[in-house]
Design a protein around this motif. Structure first.
Motif, mmCIF file in Angstrom:
data_model
loop_
_atom_site.group_PDB
_atom_site.id
_atom_site.type_symbol
_atom_site.label_atom_id
_atom_site.label_comp_id
_atom_site.label_asym_id
_atom_site.label_seq_id
_atom_site.Cartn_x
_atom_site.Cartn_y
_atom_site.Cartn_z
ATOM 1 N N LEU A 1 42.411 46.507 34.781
ATOM 2 C CA LEU A 1 42.244 47.313 36.195
ATOM 3 C C LEU A 1 43.110 48.299 36.173
ATOM 4 O O LEU A 1 43.144 49.054 37.383
ATOM 5 C CB LEU A 1 42.709 46.279 37.062
ATOM 6 N N THR B 1 43.937 38.782 47.199
ATOM 7 C CA THR B 1 44.914 39.483 46.584
ATOM 8 C C THR B 1 46.308 38.892 47.042
ATOM 9 O O THR B 1 46.589 38.644 48.224
ATOM 10 C CB THR B 1 44.943 40.759 47.358
ATOM 11 N N VAL C 1 37.577 37.490 47.415
ATOM 12 C CA VAL C 1 38.619 37.863 46.266
ATOM 13 C C VAL C 1 39.765 37.883 46.976
ATOM 14 O O VAL C 1 40.106 38.680 47.954
ATOM 15 C CB VAL C 1 38.403 38.633 45.267
ATOM 16 N N PHE D 1 44.605 38.332 41.577
ATOM 17 C CA PHE D 1 43.600 38.449 42.269
ATOM 18 C C PHE D 1 42.845 37.200 41.742
ATOM 19 O O PHE D 1 42.657 36.760 40.606
ATOM 20 C CB PHE D 1 42.519 39.493 42.120
ATOM 21 N N ASN E 1 35.219 46.046 46.303
ATOM 22 C CA ASN E 1 35.108 46.690 44.651
ATOM 23 C C ASN E 1 35.329 45.168 43.908
ATOM 24 O O ASN E 1 34.721 45.096 42.730
ATOM 25 C CB ASN E 1 36.282 47.615 44.338
ATOM 26 N N LEU E 2 36.510 44.511 44.198
ATOM 27 C CA LEU E 2 36.796 43.304 43.579
ATOM 28 C C LEU E 2 35.648 42.307 43.219
ATOM 29 O O LEU E 2 35.511 41.728 42.329
ATOM 30 C CB LEU E 2 38.071 42.657 43.965
ATOM 31 N N THR F 1 39.979 50.792 40.972
ATOM 32 C CA THR F 1 38.703 50.058 40.964
ATOM 33 C C THR F 1 37.435 50.956 41.196
ATOM 34 O O THR F 1 36.300 50.937 40.799
ATOM 35 C CB THR F 1 38.344 49.000 41.758
ATOM 36 N N ASN G 1 38.476 45.099 48.790
ATOM 37 C CA ASN G 1 37.796 43.760 48.502
ATOM 38 C C ASN G 1 36.276 44.030 47.954
ATOM 39 O O ASN G 1 35.963 43.047 47.216
ATOM 40 C CB ASN G 1 37.923 43.086 49.920
ATOM 41 N N SER H 1 46.657 43.145 38.177
ATOM 42 C CA SER H 1 46.524 44.514 38.106
ATOM 43 C C SER H 1 46.879 45.371 37.198
ATOM 44 O O SER H 1 46.152 46.555 36.925
ATOM 45 C CB SER H 1 47.151 45.081 39.536
#
Length: 360
Positions: free
Chosen positions: A191, A57, A55, A199, A44-45, A252, A42, A187
């Motif tokens: 990514l 998922t 964010v 996401f 990283n996103l 990520t 989370n 994904s």
């Protein structure tokens, strides 16, 4: 069996380090180990989306993320404008219509980008609640100037929903700074992970829109998913694709260690290299240079050739998989994807395979 090099719009190649994680025994999604991993993902996103907001998922393809945004932000009859430049713009329109929105399609033509003057005229006179637009249209190899599009929408108080399924993590997109209200990705594109996850990030305005939405949603309930993300031990409402979450967490980490600015520079270099090589073979690009994507290149097939024969030759003789056209461009173009995990060796082999196919 020799591994195929996937130079497609997705799924894309997956690094060995990520494949190793994806193939490991999955974590149980209600354990401390998963909570720690999911927390890191989370974080990283948010950095990749360039947002301070959470964010979400979802276990789905990118299309599921697009549907989730429609189902959660709107009510029956809401008026929205879909700025389409290809197959996935039309898909966004179809989803909006399926959910009973008063959706209007502004078709800018396959191979073109959104015309800001035409868009401004539409928004000035349309009384729309939101604008739906694709950032990087893989069906045509065109990238829209989403930063400029968001500025235009802001002048008329129109929320901006961006399909960044094939672009986020590959080319610049600054969600908060550009004033974008919803961003969707997945994904298996930039990514560098297997398919299975989408996401979604929403702005504060978008979360307020979600409070008044009357459309049905259960599995794709973003408010419920947000509650899970905000827990001290974050999780998802239902069992997620745990192995893919493990893979994306690793991928990520790798992206951020390499640096997003370095990724953007690399993709710009790759995009330019492919376009110049294609032109050196005497082939013609579908889009104009100034709107051509750095993530995927669409090439017109000369009349004396067949797209299917070029694709099959590259696959069978060289182990390189590219794709053909969709919709009205079927048989008229070939498409080379160069997003996500692409090495110099992969790119060189792809270009040499293309040259050999044309020669043969």
């Amino acid at each position: 069996m020799k591994e195929m090099i996937l130079m497609t719009p997705g799924p894309t190649m997956v690094p060995e380090e990520v494949k190793k994680v994806a193939g490991a025994q999955p974590l149980h999604h209600r354990t401390e180990e998963f909570y720690e991993l999911f927390s890191n993902l989370n974080k990283n996103l948010k950095e990749i989306f360039k947002t301070k907001n959470e964010v979400i998922t979802l276990t789905s393809s990118g299309t599921g993320g697009m549907e989730a945004v429609i189902a959660n932000l709107f009510s029956t009859g809401d008026k929205v404008l879909v700025a389409s430049i290809g197959y996935f713009g039309e898909r966004f329109y179809d989803i909006a219509k399926a959910y009973g929105l008063d959706a209007e399609l502004q078709d800018f033509g396959w191979g073109n980008a959104v015309d800001p003057n035409v868009l401004e005229d539409k928004l000035r006179n349309g009384n729309y609640k939101a604008l739906l637009v694709t950032h990087n249209e893989t069906s045509t190899g065109v990238t829209n100037n989403v930063k400029e599009i968001a500025k235009i929408a802001d002048r008329y108080g129109v929320a901006v929903i961006v399909d960044a399924v094939s672009s986020l993590g590959g080319i610049p997109l600054e969600m908060d700074e550009w004033g974008i209200d919803a961003v969707i990705t997945c994904s298996q594109k930039c990514l560098m992970s297997p398919p299975g996850l989408s996401f979604v990030a929403l702005s504060e305005r978008a979360w307020k829109m979600a409070e008044t939405s009357n459309l049905p949603k259960y599995y794709f309930n973003l408010k419920k998913a947000r509650e899970g993300v905000l827990k001290p031990n974050p999780d998802t409402p239902a069992t997620p694709a745990v192995s893919t979450i493990m893979a994306v967490a690793k991928a990520t980490n790798m992206l951020l260690e390499f640096g997003l600015d370095n990724v953007y520079k690399r993709q710009a270099t790759y995009g330019k290299r492919v376009r110049e090589y294609v032109k050196s073979l005497g082939l013609e690009l579908l889009p104009e240079e100034d709107i051509a994507s750095d993530l995927i290149t669409a090439i017109k097939v000369p009349e004396k050739y067949k797209a299917s024969e070029i694709i099959n030759h590259m696959k069978e003789k060289h182990g390189v998989l590219i794709t053909g056209g969709q919709g009205p461009l079927k048989g008229k173009i070939i498409r080379i994807g160069h997003m996500g995990y692409v090495t110099e060796e992969m790119l060189t082999k792809t270009l040499e395979a293309l040259k050999d196919a044309i020669k043969e």
